[in-house]
Design a protein around this motif. Structure first.
Motif, PDB file in Angstrom:
ATOM      1  N   ASP A 199       0.796  -1.230   0.000  1.00 35.96           N
ATOM      2  CA  ASP A 199       0.000   0.000   0.000  1.00 35.96           C
ATOM      3  C   ASP A 199       0.831   1.284   0.000  1.00 35.96           C
ATOM      4  O   ASP A 199       0.264   2.362   0.036  1.00 35.96           O
ATOM      5  N   SER A 200       2.162   1.179  -0.036  1.00 39.53           N
ATOM      6  CA  SER A 200       2.968   2.389  -0.233  1.00 39.53           C
ATOM      7  C   SER A 200       3.734   2.269  -1.547  1.00 39.53           C
ATOM      8  O   SER A 200       3.678   3.156  -2.379  1.00 39.53           O
ATOM      9  N   VAL A 201       4.404   1.139  -1.740  1.00 41.47           N
ATOM     10  CA  VAL A 201       5.121   0.874  -2.984  1.00 41.47           C
ATOM     11  C   VAL A 201       4.329  -0.124  -3.829  1.00 41.47           C
ATOM     12  O   VAL A 201       4.203   0.045  -5.039  1.00 41.47           O
ATOM     13  N   LEU A 202       3.811  -1.141  -3.184  1.00 44.85           N
ATOM     14  CA  LEU A 202       3.029  -2.169  -3.872  1.00 44.85           C
ATOM     15  C   LEU A 202       1.548  -1.846  -3.707  1.00 44.85           C
ATOM     16  O   LEU A 202       1.028  -1.835  -2.597  1.00 44.85           O
ATOM     17  N   ILE A 203       0.892  -1.560  -4.811  1.00 44.61           N
ATOM     18  CA  ILE A 203      -0.473  -1.049  -4.813  1.00 44.61           C
ATOM     19  C   ILE A 203      -1.468  -2.130  -5.232  1.00 44.61           C
ATOM     20  O   ILE A 203      -1.228  -2.856  -6.201  1.00 44.61           O
ATOM     21  N   GLU A 204      -2.575  -2.209  -4.487  1.00 41.69           N
ATOM     22  CA  GLU A 204      -3.624  -3.173  -4.818  1.00 41.69           C
ATOM     23  C   GLU A 204      -4.167  -2.886  -6.213  1.00 41.69           C
ATOM     24  O   GLU A 204      -4.407  -1.750  -6.582  1.00 41.69           O
ATOM     25  N   GLY A 205      -4.346  -3.943  -6.987  1.00 41.62           N
ATOM     26  CA  GLY A 205      -4.843  -3.824  -8.356  1.00 41.62           C
ATOM     27  C   GLY A 205      -3.734  -3.690  -9.379  1.00 41.62           C
ATOM     28  O   GLY A 205      -3.934  -3.976 -10.546  1.00 41.62           O
ATOM     29  N   LYS A 206      -2.567  -3.251  -8.944  1.00 42.36           N
ATOM     30  CA  LYS A 206      -1.411  -3.143  -9.844  1.00 42.36           C
ATOM     31  C   LYS A 206      -0.365  -4.200  -9.509  1.00 42.36           C
ATOM     32  O   LYS A 206       0.103  -4.905 -10.381  1.00 42.36           O
ATOM     33  N   HIS A 207      -0.006  -4.301  -8.233  1.00 38.33           N
ATOM     34  CA  HIS A 207       1.034  -5.231  -7.795  1.00 38.33           C
ATOM     35  C   HIS A 207       0.471  -6.449  -7.064  1.00 38.33           C
ATOM     36  O   HIS A 207       1.168  -7.450  -6.945  1.00 38.33           O
ATOM     37  N   TYR A 208      -0.723  -6.324  -6.523  1.00 40.71           N
ATOM     38  CA  TYR A 208      -1.328  -7.464  -5.829  1.00 40.71           C
ATOM     39  C   TYR A 208      -2.841  -7.409  -5.933  1.00 40.71           C
ATOM     40  O   TYR A 208      -3.417  -6.371  -6.231  1.00 40.71           O
ATOM     41  N   ILE A 209      -3.435  -8.564  -5.714  1.00 37.38           N
ATOM     42  CA  ILE A 209      -4.899  -8.691  -5.741  1.00 37.38           C
ATOM     43  C   ILE A 209      -5.356  -9.469  -4.518  1.00 37.38           C
ATOM     44  O   ILE A 209      -4.560 -10.149  -3.865  1.00 37.38           O
ATOM     45  N   LYS A 210      -6.639  -9.318  -4.225  1.00 38.56           N
ATOM     46  CA  LYS A 210      -7.296 -10.119  -3.187  1.00 38.56           C
ATOM     47  C   LYS A 210      -8.394 -10.912  -3.905  1.00 38.56           C
ATOM     48  O   LYS A 210      -9.505 -10.417  -4.078  1.00 38.56           O
ATOM     49  N   PRO A 211      -8.062 -12.137  -4.337  1.00 39.21           N
ATOM     50  CA  PRO A 211      -9.028 -12.908  -5.125  1.00 39.21           C
ATOM     51  C   PRO A 211     -10.328 -13.157  -4.371  1.00 39.21           C
ATOM     52  O   PRO A 211     -10.319 -13.428  -3.171  1.00 39.21           O
ATOM     53  N   PHE A 212     -11.406 -13.035  -5.097  1.00 37.52           N
ATOM     54  CA  PHE A 212     -12.747 -13.324  -4.586  1.00 37.52           C
ATOM     55  C   PHE A 212     -13.114 -12.454  -3.390  1.00 37.52           C
ATOM     56  O   PHE A 212     -13.946 -12.820  -2.564  1.00 37.52           O
ATOM     57  N   GLY A 213     -12.466 -11.284  -3.257  1.00 35.00           N
ATOM     58  CA  GLY A 213     -12.783 -10.352  -2.175  1.00 35.00           C
ATOM     59  C   GLY A 213     -12.407 -10.853  -0.796  1.00 35.00           C
ATOM     60  O   GLY A 213     -12.926 -10.379   0.202  1.00 35.00           O
ATOM     61  N   ARG A 214     -11.490 -11.788  -0.748  1.00 35.89           N
ATOM     62  CA  ARG A 214     -11.077 -12.378   0.536  1.00 35.89           C
ATOM     63  C   ARG A 214      -9.843 -11.696   1.096  1.00 35.89           C
ATOM     64  O   ARG A 214      -9.278 -10.810   0.495  1.00 35.89           O
ATOM     65  N   ARG A 215      -9.398 -12.160   2.260  1.00 37.27           N
ATOM     66  CA  ARG A 215      -8.226 -11.596   2.931  1.00 37.27           C
ATOM     67  C   ARG A 215      -6.917 -12.019   2.284  1.00 37.27           C
ATOM     68  O   ARG A 215      -5.918 -11.316   2.371  1.00 37.27           O
ATOM     69  N   LYS A 216      -6.907 -13.167   1.646  1.00 36.87           N
ATOM     70  CA  LYS A 216      -5.683 -13.689   1.027  1.00 36.87           C
ATOM     71  C   LYS A 216      -5.170 -12.707  -0.019  1.00 36.87           C
ATOM     72  O   LYS A 216      -5.931 -12.184  -0.818  1.00 36.87           O
ATOM     73  N   ILE A 217      -3.865 -12.465   0.005  1.00 37.14           N
ATOM     74  CA  ILE A 217      -3.244 -11.554  -0.954  1.00 37.14           C
ATOM     75  C   ILE A 217      -2.339 -12.358  -1.874  1.00 37.14           C
ATOM     76  O   ILE A 217      -1.554 -13.195  -1.413  1.00 37.14           O
ATOM     77  N   LEU A 218      -2.464 -12.117  -3.169  1.00 38.45           N
ATOM     78  CA  LEU A 218      -1.575 -12.711  -4.157  1.00 38.45           C
ATOM     79  C   LEU A 218      -0.879 -11.591  -4.910  1.00 38.45           C
ATOM     80  O   LEU A 218      -1.521 -10.684  -5.441  1.00 38.45           O
ATOM     81  N   TYR A 219       0.440 -11.650  -4.933  1.00 40.29           N
ATOM     82  CA  TYR A 219       1.244 -10.641  -5.615  1.00 40.29           C
ATOM     83  C   TYR A 219       1.444 -11.052  -7.064  1.00 40.29           C
ATOM     84  O   TYR A 219       1.621 -12.232  -7.368  1.00 40.29           O
ATOM     85  N   LEU A 220       1.422 -10.089  -7.958  1.00 36.51           N
ATOM     86  CA  LEU A 220       1.641 -10.316  -9.379  1.00 36.51           C
ATOM     87  C   LEU A 220       3.132 -10.107  -9.647  1.00 36.51           C
ATOM     88  O   LEU A 220       3.608  -8.971  -9.665  1.00 36.51           O
ATOM     89  N   TRP A 221       3.866 -11.210  -9.804  1.00 43.71           N
ATOM     90  CA  TRP A 221       5.304 -11.151  -9.882  1.00 43.71           C
ATOM     91  C   TRP A 221       5.797 -10.196 -10.972  1.00 43.71           C
ATOM     92  O   TRP A 221       6.716  -9.417 -10.753  1.00 43.71           O
ATOM     93  N   GLU A 222       5.197 -10.241 -12.148  1.00 45.41           N
ATOM     94  CA  GLU A 222       5.670  -9.414 -13.251  1.00 45.41           C
ATOM     95  C   GLU A 222       5.576  -7.918 -12.925  1.00 45.41           C
ATOM     96  O   GLU A 222       6.489  -7.143 -13.240  1.00 45.41           O
ATOM     97  N   ALA A 223       4.513  -7.512 -12.260  1.00 48.96           N
ATOM     98  CA  ALA A 223       4.339  -6.105 -11.883  1.00 48.96           C
ATOM     99  C   ALA A 223       5.316  -5.710 -10.774  1.00 48.96           C
ATOM    100  O   ALA A 223       5.874  -4.611 -10.795  1.00 48.96           O
TER     101      ALA A 223
END
Length: 80
Positions: free
Chosen positions: A30-54
């Protein structure tokens, strides 16, 4: 076919970039790694998955500083 992504958990990302999991969660998320660009929360859950390429793109090239951004001593940015 669309773009393919490599999804990583915080622990897997930690291993790849050699940062502690706590540092990723507390300092980078949330400062360098931004939700929707660098990571997602699939299915609106708490689990965070980072997008390696981003994340890798951010590490290699970073964000370009515009002329209106003034770096601060504490690492923040002032938008003038």
């Amino acid at each position: 076919m669309g773009t393919e992504y490599t999804y990583l958990t915080t622990e897997e990302l930690s291993e790849r970039i050699k940062y502690d999991c706590r540092t990723i969660r507390q300092s980078l998320k949330d400062s360098v790694l931004i939700e929707g660009k660098h990571y997602i929360k699939p299915f609106g859950r708490r689990k965070i998955l980072y997008l390696w390429e981003a994340v890798e793109e951010e590490m290699l090239h970073g964000t370009r500083t515009s002329s209106l951004e003034i770096p601060m001593a504490n690492g923040g940015v002032c938008y003038g």
